[in-house]
Write a protein that holds these residues in place. Structure first.
Motif, mmCIF file in Angstrom:
data_model
loop_
_atom_site.group_PDB
_atom_site.id
_atom_site.type_symbol
_atom_site.label_atom_id
_atom_site.label_comp_id
_atom_site.label_asym_id
_atom_site.label_seq_id
_atom_site.Cartn_x
_atom_site.Cartn_y
_atom_site.Cartn_z
ATOM 1 N N LEU A 92 48.978 29.663 -14.248
ATOM 2 C CA LEU A 92 48.533 28.314 -13.683
ATOM 3 C C LEU A 92 47.968 27.702 -14.756
ATOM 4 C CD1 LEU A 92 46.418 29.863 -10.607
ATOM 5 C CD2 LEU A 92 48.891 28.955 -10.654
ATOM 6 N N ARG A 93 47.406 28.175 -15.648
ATOM 7 C CA ARG A 93 46.949 27.445 -16.852
ATOM 8 C C ARG A 93 47.325 27.979 -18.283
ATOM 9 N NH1 ARG A 93 40.988 26.694 -14.899
ATOM 10 N NH2 ARG A 93 41.501 26.194 -12.913
ATOM 11 N N ALA A 94 47.583 27.652 -19.144
ATOM 12 C CA ALA A 94 47.670 28.228 -20.694
ATOM 13 C C ALA A 94 47.015 27.612 -21.571
ATOM 14 C CB ALA A 94 49.652 28.306 -21.050
ATOM 15 N N ARG A 95 46.424 28.453 -22.556
ATOM 16 C CA ARG A 95 45.446 27.693 -23.380
ATOM 17 C C ARG A 95 45.758 28.527 -24.763
ATOM 18 N NH1 ARG A 95 45.726 24.844 -19.740
ATOM 19 N NH2 ARG A 95 43.921 23.978 -18.288
ATOM 20 N N ILE A 96 45.661 27.597 -25.898
ATOM 21 C CA ILE A 96 45.691 28.067 -27.229
ATOM 22 C C ILE A 96 44.592 27.480 -27.933
ATOM 23 C CG2 ILE A 96 46.761 28.378 -29.336
ATOM 24 C CD1 ILE A 96 49.577 28.422 -27.958
ATOM 25 N N ALA A 97 43.809 28.102 -28.835
ATOM 26 C CA ALA A 97 42.986 27.664 -29.768
ATOM 27 C C ALA A 97 43.328 28.271 -31.188
ATOM 28 C CB ALA A 97 41.656 28.336 -29.639
ATOM 29 N N VAL A 98 43.549 27.208 -31.859
ATOM 30 C CA VAL A 98 44.322 27.378 -33.438
ATOM 31 C C VAL A 98 43.049 27.413 -34.189
ATOM 32 C CG1 VAL A 98 45.731 26.686 -34.958
ATOM 33 C CG2 VAL A 98 46.333 26.400 -32.556
ATOM 34 N N ASP A 99 43.285 28.685 -34.967
ATOM 35 C CA ASP A 99 41.894 28.733 -36.098
ATOM 36 C C ASP A 99 42.165 27.568 -37.191
ATOM 37 O OD1 ASP A 99 41.452 31.153 -34.945
ATOM 38 O OD2 ASP A 99 42.162 32.396 -36.432
ATOM 39 N N GLY A 100 40.914 27.201 -37.580
ATOM 40 C CA GLY A 100 40.875 26.102 -38.501
ATOM 41 C C GLY A 100 41.320 24.410 -38.179
ATOM 42 N N ALA A 101 41.150 24.473 -36.555
ATOM 43 C CA ALA A 101 41.790 23.206 -35.961
ATOM 44 C C ALA A 101 40.762 22.223 -36.078
ATOM 45 C CB ALA A 101 42.284 23.578 -34.655
ATOM 46 N N GLY A 102 39.591 22.405 -36.786
ATOM 47 C CA GLY A 102 38.550 21.314 -37.027
ATOM 48 C C GLY A 102 37.534 21.264 -35.758
ATOM 49 N N PRO A 103 36.520 20.177 -35.896
ATOM 50 C CA PRO A 103 35.550 20.364 -34.871
ATOM 51 C C PRO A 103 35.979 20.368 -33.538
ATOM 52 C CG PRO A 103 35.060 18.660 -36.618
ATOM 53 C CD PRO A 103 36.485 19.046 -36.758
ATOM 54 N N GLN A 104 35.405 21.299 -32.662
ATOM 55 C CA GLN A 104 35.726 21.214 -31.145
ATOM 56 C C GLN A 104 34.663 20.803 -30.423
ATOM 57 O OE1 GLN A 104 38.933 22.545 -30.440
ATOM 58 N NE2 GLN A 104 39.244 21.899 -32.559
ATOM 59 N N PRO A 105 34.889 20.544 -29.249
ATOM 60 C CA PRO A 105 34.158 20.046 -28.108
ATOM 61 C C PRO A 105 32.984 20.787 -27.946
ATOM 62 C CG PRO A 105 36.281 19.577 -27.372
ATOM 63 C CD PRO A 105 36.391 20.448 -28.570
ATOM 64 N N GLY A 106 31.752 20.285 -27.937
ATOM 65 C CA GLY A 106 30.504 21.090 -27.758
ATOM 66 C C GLY A 106 29.688 21.354 -29.216
ATOM 67 N N LEU A 107 30.548 21.244 -30.043
ATOM 68 C CA LEU A 107 29.640 21.157 -31.406
ATOM 69 C C LEU A 107 28.704 20.109 -31.468
ATOM 70 C CD1 LEU A 107 29.706 22.349 -34.483
ATOM 71 C CD2 LEU A 107 31.261 20.723 -34.973
ATOM 72 N N VAL A 108 27.556 20.565 -31.981
ATOM 73 C CA VAL A 108 26.548 19.621 -32.640
ATOM 74 C C VAL A 108 26.126 19.979 -33.999
ATOM 75 C CG1 VAL A 108 24.081 18.816 -32.168
ATOM 76 C CG2 VAL A 108 25.421 19.389 -30.010
ATOM 77 N N ALA A 109 26.267 18.883 -34.618
ATOM 78 C CA ALA A 109 26.313 19.152 -36.163
ATOM 79 C C ALA A 109 25.884 18.030 -37.016
ATOM 80 C CB ALA A 109 27.835 19.484 -36.761
ATOM 81 N N PRO A 110 25.064 18.139 -38.017
ATOM 82 C CA PRO A 110 24.438 17.136 -38.756
ATOM 83 C C PRO A 110 25.667 16.301 -39.542
ATOM 84 C CG PRO A 110 24.139 19.206 -40.208
ATOM 85 C CD PRO A 110 24.804 19.341 -38.677
ATOM 86 N N ALA A 111 25.263 14.951 -39.647
ATOM 87 C CA ALA A 111 26.488 14.209 -40.171
ATOM 88 C C ALA A 111 25.643 12.834 -40.801
ATOM 89 C CB ALA A 111 27.461 13.546 -38.918
ATOM 90 N N ARG A 112 26.393 11.891 -41.060
ATOM 91 C CA ARG A 112 25.928 10.775 -41.531
ATOM 92 C C ARG A 112 26.709 9.395 -41.409
ATOM 93 N NH1 ARG A 112 21.736 10.776 -45.043
ATOM 94 N NH2 ARG A 112 21.039 12.557 -46.129
ATOM 95 N N LEU A 113 26.278 8.320 -40.752
ATOM 96 C CA LEU A 113 27.018 7.269 -40.619
ATOM 97 C C LEU A 113 27.589 6.474 -41.618
ATOM 98 C CD1 LEU A 113 27.572 5.543 -37.945
ATOM 99 C CD2 LEU A 113 25.447 4.165 -38.607
ATOM 100 N N ILE A 114 28.650 6.399 -41.669
ATOM 101 C CA ILE A 114 29.356 6.036 -42.905
ATOM 102 C C ILE A 114 30.074 4.479 -42.511
ATOM 103 C CG2 ILE A 114 30.082 8.024 -43.910
ATOM 104 C CD1 ILE A 114 32.811 7.912 -43.010
ATOM 105 N N GLU A 115 30.348 4.068 -41.157
ATOM 106 C CA GLU A 115 30.663 2.964 -40.919
ATOM 107 C C GLU A 115 30.209 2.813 -39.196
ATOM 108 O OE1 GLU A 115 34.871 2.145 -40.838
ATOM 109 O OE2 GLU A 115 35.045 3.001 -42.756
ATOM 110 N N ARG A 116 29.915 1.598 -38.908
ATOM 111 C CA ARG A 116 29.923 1.448 -37.403
ATOM 112 C C ARG A 116 30.930 1.993 -36.480
ATOM 113 N NH1 ARG A 116 24.802 0.874 -37.311
ATOM 114 N NH2 ARG A 116 24.029 -0.676 -38.833
#
Length: 308
Positions: free
Chosen positions: A25-49
Motif C-alpha cells: 500500500l505504501r513504499a518508503r526509502i530513507a537514503v543514508d546521508g540524504a541531509g537534514p530530515q523533517p523533525g530535526l531541530v538544530a542550531p543555525a545562523r541566519l545568513i539571509e532573510r
C-alpha cells in the motif's frame, strides 16, 4: 491486518505497508546521508532573510521571514521538508525558526507508527520481494503504472508531479478506474505537493463529478483538489515532507541500482557463488564507498568479487 515490513539495509532503510491482500500500500526509502530530515531541530545562523545555515553546514530555506532577528544571529531551526532533488537546481531543505530544544530527526523506523512493524532479516525468506518490492521500484523508475484496462504514466517535474491516463473506452468508466489507480499510486509512492492528472476529455458534468468522487473516496485526507475541468485535468495539493519514490530513484539511478545490488548480495546464500556481474558505474559506486563495503563484509562474512 495491515503491517509494515522494515529492512535496515546497506546505504538505505526500506519499508512497505502490506495490506490484507498481501500487496504494498505504501513504499518508503530513507537514503543514508540524504541531509537534514523533517523533525530535526538544530542550531543555525541566519545568513539571509529567509535563509539559514545549520551549524553542520547545510542551508535551509525558511518558510517565514525572521522579524527582529539580525543577520548572523544564532537561531534554532526545525526542518519541515527534506531537500527535493531536481535536475540542475535541487530544492534545499525547508524549515522554520523555533524555540524547541535540539533533537534528531525521527528515523524511518520511528515514523512507522500507524500499524505493527515486522523487522526483516537477510537470512529469512524475502517477504518484501514476495509483496512486490521490485515491481514498485520499477514503477518509480519508469513511471509506467498498469491498472485494469489502462495505464498511468508518472512524471515528476519541478512544478508538479504529473499523471497521464491512457486506456480503453468507454472513457467515463476508464477515468473512474484511473482516478482510483492514481490515488493508490500517490499513497504507494509517497507523492506530495502539487499533483496534476490528465484524464480523458469527458463529456458531461456527471462524468467529471464521478471522477472527482472517486479521488475523494480513494485518497486519504488531508488534501485539496480542483474539479475536473472541461479538458479532463484535475489538480491535487497534499502536504510534502520528503521526495517521492520516483524523485529518489530518478535523481540518482546509479546509487539506487547500487543499493539494490547490495540488498541482493546480502541475501545471497553462503553456498552460492560470490561473483557478481555489475555495470561499471554501479561497480564503481559500491567499491568507492568504503562504509558500504565494510558493512557488506561484516554482514555476509565474505568479500564479494565483482566482474565487469
Amino acid at each position: 491486518m495491515a503491517e509494515w515490513l522494515f529492512e535496515d539495509g546497506i546505504g538505505e532503510q526500506r519499508a512497505a505497508l502490506i495490506g490484507d491482500d498481501g500487496q504494498i500500500l505504501r513504499a518508503r526509502i530513507a537514503v543514508d546521508g540524504a541531509g537534514p530530515q523533517p523533525g530535526l531541530v538544530a542550531p543555525a545562523r541566519l545568513i539571509e532573510r529567509g535563509l539559514a545555515r545549520l551549524d553542520s553546514g547545510e542551508e535551509v530555506a525558511l518558510t517565514r521571514s525572521a522579524p527582529g532577528v539580525t543577520l548572523g544571529a544564532a537561531i534554532r531551526v526545525e526542518i519541515t521538508r527534506a531537500a527535493i532533488p531536481e535536475v540542475g537546481r535541487p530544492k534545499p531543505p525547508r524549515g522554520r525558526i523555533t524555540d524547541a530544544a535540539p533533537r534528531p530527526a525521527p528515523t524511518l523506523r520511528e515514523r512507522l507508527i500507524d500499524a505493527p512493524v515486522r523487522v526483516l532479516r537477510a537470512h529469512e525468506s524475502d517477504a518484501l520481494e514476495a509483496a512486490g518490492w521490485s515491481e514498485i521500484l520499477e514503477e518509480a523508475r519508469t513511471g509506467d503504472i498498469a491498472f485494469p484496462g489502462g495505464m498511468l504514466r508518472l512524471w515528476p517535474t519541478p512544478a508538479m508531479t504529473l499523471f497521464d491516463v491512457d486506456g480503453d473506452p468507454p472513457l467515463d468508466t476508464l477515468a473512474v478506474r484511473a482516478a482510483t489507480a492514481v490515488a493508490a499510486a500517490i499513497e504507494r509512492h509517497d507523492i506530495g505537493g502539487s499533483i496534476g492528472i490528465d484524464f480523458p476529455t469527458l463529456a458531461g458534468r456527471d462524468a467529471r463529478q464521478a471522477v472527482a468522487a472517486a479521488i475523494d473516496s480513494a485518497l486519504p485526507q488531508p488534501f485539496e483538489r480542483t474539479a475536473v475541468n472541461g479538458f479532463g485535468f484535475l489538480q491535487i495539493v497534499r502536504a510534502r515532507t520528503h521526495p517521492s519514490m520516483a524523485e529518489l530513484l530518478r535523481s540518482d539511478p546509479v546509487g539506487a541500482a547500487a543499493r539494490a545490488i547490495l540488498r541482493q548480495i546480502e541475501r545471497t546464500p553462503p553456498t552460492a557463488s560470490n561473483r557478481f556481474s555489475l555495470l561499471p558505474a554501479v561497480r564503481a559506486s559500491i567499491e568507492e564507498n568504503r562504509a558500504w563495503m565494510a558493512m557488506l563484509v561484516q554482514r555476509t562474512g565474505r568479500t564479494p568479487i565483482f566482474d565487469a
